[in-house]
Design an enzyme around this catalytic site. Structure first.
Site, PDB file in Angstrom:
ATOM      1  N   SER B  27      56.590 107.098  69.618  1.00  0.00           N
ATOM      2  CA  SER B  27      56.759 107.399  68.191  1.00  0.00           C
ATOM      3  C   SER B  27      55.409 107.485  67.459  1.00  0.00           C
ATOM      4  O   SER B  27      54.580 108.297  67.835  1.00  0.00           O
ATOM      5  CB  SER B  27      57.692 106.351  67.585  1.00  0.00           C
ATOM      6  OG  SER B  27      58.125 106.749  66.322  1.00  0.00           O
ATOM      7  N   ASP B 127      67.762 111.484  70.417  1.00  0.00           N
ATOM      8  CA  ASP B 127      66.780 110.941  69.472  1.00  0.00           C
ATOM      9  C   ASP B 127      67.001 111.559  68.093  1.00  0.00           C
ATOM     10  O   ASP B 127      66.868 112.775  67.918  1.00  0.00           O
ATOM     11  CB  ASP B 127      65.359 111.256  69.971  1.00  0.00           C
ATOM     12  CG  ASP B 127      64.294 110.483  69.208  1.00  0.00           C
ATOM     13  OD1 ASP B 127      64.496 110.208  68.017  1.00  0.00           O
ATOM     14  OD2 ASP B 127      63.251 110.161  69.812  1.00  0.00           O
ATOM     15  N   HIS B 162      65.854 107.071  70.185  1.00  0.00           N
ATOM     16  CA  HIS B 162      64.420 106.943  69.943  1.00  0.00           C
ATOM     17  C   HIS B 162      63.935 105.618  70.522  1.00  0.00           C
ATOM     18  O   HIS B 162      64.165 104.562  69.915  1.00  0.00           O
ATOM     19  CB  HIS B 162      64.200 106.985  68.428  1.00  0.00           C
ATOM     20  CG  HIS B 162      62.778 107.085  68.029  1.00  0.00           C
ATOM     21  ND1 HIS B 162      62.026 108.212  68.255  1.00  0.00           N
ATOM     22  CD2 HIS B 162      61.938 106.200  67.411  1.00  0.00           C
ATOM     23  CE1 HIS B 162      60.809 108.027  67.795  1.00  0.00           C
ATOM     24  NE2 HIS B 162      60.735 106.812  67.288  1.00  0.00           N
TER      25      HIS B 162
END
Lengths: 130, 354
Positions: B27, B127, B162
């Site tokens: 991320s 995600d 995610h």
């Protein structure tokens, strides 16, 4: 099929028709129209997802209310009641923030789409500093 | 059993092979991975990008706000994470142009180093935080920058949310998109990344015997609060490397809310009544240490933390990939060798000998 996907049926049905009707258009216009339909479908899906998530969160909140009667003392009862009230406020404020974020998302995505498909809009945005 | 003492050490100089280091992140850590990788590509031989977008992707659409600083932040939150269609994701070709311009300005290492890099790039098909079309542009950017196809491992097949994938029963279910962004996967991401970057590697050790050390990170950013970096960073050193064996360094960069000192902000206030909710999990439970031990890899874990002042708006404890740490927000520098956080991490790598 979920209720959320069910809402998309009219848009999905319209897609082949739109593709058929655009066959006689110039290629750039055809591409832009198909991209516009895809953009709108995606935006609708995002809105429905938000609505679905919000309803689910309120459903979970409602399930907390029957738990209150299981308190054994007055202080615990007061604490539980306040927790339920405060969590409703927290949930409402979080959903408001999420809604504003979604509004920003739609605003930026749509303006960027216009700038990509309209050369004048694109040139204007490039004139902003730096 | 890994030894973790309570003292604070000075980051040691070790027998490190130069130019053989690597970096990976999830991320915001993945966005930082891309920035650090391009800024100092001469130091690296590969990188792992889990749910991260292309270089300087926030500069996709200047028209999103009147003020540049606002435009880059709104692009970060929307177009670089949740574009409505793949067409609206940051364009890899623009990232390449910006990288070439930054190279000409001598603010990053020569892009010719890209040809020798080995890339692991992953996006979970579920995600909803950094969506797959964004990560697809990262792959395309590296291809256009000259990384041969055979050296790029791109995986979009796993229905993961995610997250960094682990093997821990305590972690979230595979498709979840929620903190601490560690999900149980069909494989362990740390192992897959390192195996791809260093193909000659051995299987991870069952019982690591090296040392996990705590060092004072403030030496590396002059205690500048704009860096939003924590007091402490961590490094894992296998016993053989402590005994003098040659080593390579891998930098593991956590994502938002995953720093060891991160504490949630509640109604705008630091929730200082509680301890950090996730603490050391990214360091000790993600599989990096086990792989490092078997392969003489030093793992450096730099740390950022949250801050929510008028000077630095970073309540989620993310790495800077849109400009919050810049002195001049209108002309931000979060992507070059001069960026505060990149300078700090690279100084740590240099101290270790890489």
């Amino acid at each position: 099929m979920t209720a959320r996907e069910h809402h998309l049926i009219p848009a999905l049905n319209a897609l082949p028709l739109a593709q058929h009707n655009t066959a006689l258009m110039p290629q750039p216009l055809q591409t832009a129209l198909q991209s516009w339909i895809q953009l709108n479908m995606s935006a609708q899906q995002r809105l429905l997802q938000t609505q679905h998530d919000n309803l689910q969160a309120w459903g979970a909140w409602l399930q907390r209310i029957p738990q209150i009667s299981r308190a054994n003392t007055m202080s615990k009862l007061a604490e539980q009641e306040m927790n339920v009230v405060m969590s409703a406020g927290q949930l409402a404020s979080q959903q408001l923030v999420d809604l504003i974020s979604l509004q920003e998302n739609l605003q930026v995505n749509y303006s960027y789409w216009f700038s990509l498909h309209n050369p004048v809009a694109g040139q204007l945005s490039n004139k902003l500093s730096p | 059993m890994t030894h973790f003492a309570s003292d604070i050490v000075k980051l040691p100089q070790l027998n490190v092979e130069k130019g053989q280091s690597s970096v990976s992140g999830l991320s915001s850590g993945a966005f930082m991975t891309v920035q650090l990788h391009l800024a100092h590509s001469a130091s690296f031989t590969g990188a792992g990008v889990i749910a991260g977008g292309p270089y300087r992707g926030v500069e996709t659409f200047r028209g999103s706000a009147l003020i540049t600083e606002d435009a880059w932040e709104i692009n970060a939150m929307q177009l670089c994470m949740a574009p409505l269609t793949p067409e609206l994701a940051p364009d890899a070709r623009k990232s390449v142009q910006l990288a070439q311009q930054t190279e000409r300005d001598l603010l990053i290492d020569p892009l010719s180093n890209m040809a020798r890099q080995r890339m692991y790039i992953f996006t979970g098909s579920k995600d909803s935080v950094v969506m797959s079309p964004v990560v697809a542009q990262t792959r395309e950017m590296y291809r256009l920058l000259g990384v041969p196809e055979a050296q790029i491992h791109y995986d979009e097949s796993v229905p993961a949310g995610h997250s960094l994938l682990t093997a821990n029963p305590e972690d979230n279910a595979l498709g979840d998109n929620k903190p601490p962004y560690l999900n149980r996967g069909p494989f362990v991401h740390a192992h897959a990344i390192l195996q791809h970057i260093y193909p000659d590697s051995k299987a991870p050790a069952l019982n690591p015997t090296g040392k996990l050390l705590r060092f004072d990170q403030r030496d590396f950013f002059d205690s500048n609060s704009a860096a939003s970096m924590s007091e402490f960073g961590y490094v894992y050193i296998p016993q053989a490397v402590l005994d003098g064996a040659a080593a390579r360094v891998h930098i593991a960069i956590h994502g938002c809310k995953q720093g060891s000192a991160f504490v949630n902000y509640s109604f705008g206030n630091l929730d200082s009544q509680d301890q950090p909710p996730y603490g050391m999990r990214y360091i000790t439970s993600t599989g990096y240490i086990e792989f490092a031990d078997a392969n003489n890899l030093i793992i450096l874990f730099p740390q950022v933390t949250g801050s929510d002042s008028s000077q630095t708006q970073n309540p989620d404890g993310c790495w800077d990939w849109w400009g919050y740490s810049s002195k001049t927000p209108g002309y931000p520098d979060y992507f070059s060798k001069n960026a505060l956080q990149i300078q700090a991490i690279h100084a740590m790598l240099t101290r270790l000998g890489g």
